[in-house]
Write a protein that holds these residues in place. Structure first.
Motif, PDB file in Angstrom:
ATOM      1  N   VAL A  16       0.845  -1.197   0.000  1.00  0.00           N
ATOM      2  CA  VAL A  16       0.000   0.000   0.000  1.00  0.00           C
ATOM      3  C   VAL A  16       0.883   1.251   0.000  1.00  0.00           C
ATOM      4  N   SER A  17       1.910   1.251   0.838  1.00  0.00           N
ATOM      5  CA  SER A  17       2.833   2.386   0.903  1.00  0.00           C
ATOM      6  C   SER A  17       3.540   2.599  -0.436  1.00  0.00           C
ATOM      7  N   ASN A  18       4.013   1.516  -1.037  1.00  0.00           N
ATOM      8  CA  ASN A  18       4.666   1.615  -2.350  1.00  0.00           C
ATOM      9  C   ASN A  18       3.697   2.090  -3.426  1.00  0.00           C
ATOM     10  N   ASN A  23       2.324   5.807  -7.440  1.00  0.00           N
ATOM     11  CA  ASN A  23       1.224   6.372  -8.221  1.00  0.00           C
ATOM     12  C   ASN A  23       0.917   7.830  -7.931  1.00  0.00           C
ATOM     13  N   PHE A  24       1.326   8.300  -6.762  1.00  0.00           N
ATOM     14  CA  PHE A  24       0.975   9.663  -6.385  1.00  0.00           C
ATOM     15  C   PHE A  24       2.187  10.436  -5.856  1.00  0.00           C
ATOM     16  N   PRO A  25       3.267  10.534  -6.663  1.00  0.00           N
ATOM     17  CA  PRO A  25       4.445  11.270  -6.191  1.00  0.00           C
ATOM     18  C   PRO A  25       4.161  12.756  -6.011  1.00  0.00           C
ATOM     19  N   GLY A  32       2.717  17.668   0.501  1.00  0.00           N
ATOM     20  CA  GLY A  32       1.707  16.902   1.221  1.00  0.00           C
ATOM     21  C   GLY A  32       2.266  15.594   1.739  1.00  0.00           C
ATOM     22  N   SER A  33       1.418  14.852   2.423  1.00  0.00           N
ATOM     23  CA  SER A  33       1.806  13.549   2.933  1.00  0.00           C
ATOM     24  C   SER A  33       0.606  12.610   2.874  1.00  0.00           C
ATOM     25  N   ALA A  34       0.899  11.329   2.769  1.00  0.00           N
ATOM     26  CA  ALA A  34      -0.142  10.303   2.791  1.00  0.00           C
ATOM     27  C   ALA A  34       0.298   9.243   3.785  1.00  0.00           C
TER      28      ALA A  34
END
Length: 122
Positions: A16-18, A23-25, A32-34
């Motif tokens: 999930v982290s990868n 996909n969302f660099p 931002g952060s996820a």
């Protein structure tokens, strides 16, 4: 063995982290952060919290929708994705639509009815 179960859970969290990094660099590139808040392997649900510059960003609802639709397609164990910026009162992405984007150095003065913009420094 519980070690195998833990390893499988760690593998899912890593995937999930990868997925988010791959996909969302733009999330990180734009400040931002996820963060993965929780992964429930039994129900296939994952909770993602977007933070930093994502909070109050005008396009964060589109980013969230893209994460939700693409993650369930790319990671077979994930059935449902819950993601938000925390700026919507804690009730998900529904309701009033969140807050307006903010920009560095921007101020608002709700006491005046002027639309003239900022004063020139000269």
């Amino acid at each position: 063995m519980s070690t195998e179960t833990q390893d499988e859970g760690d593998d899912l969290e890593e995937r999930v982290s990868n997925f988010l990094r791959r996909n969302f660099p733009q999330i990180q590139m734009h400040g931002g952060s996820a963060a993965i808040q929780n992964i429930d392997r039994e129900t296939g649900e994952v909770h993602i919290q977007l933070g930093g510059a994502c909070s109050g960003c005008g396009i964060s609802p589109m980013t969230i929708q893209a994460i939700k639709s693409r993650m369930v397609k790319e990671i077979p164990e994930i059935e449902q994705v819950h993601a938000d910026t925390g700026m919507d009162g804690g009730g998900g992405m529904g309701g009033s639509g969140g807050m307006s984007p903010s920009f560095p150095g921007e101020t608002t003065d709700d006491g005046e009815d002027s639309d003239e913009g900022p004063q020139a420094p000269f």
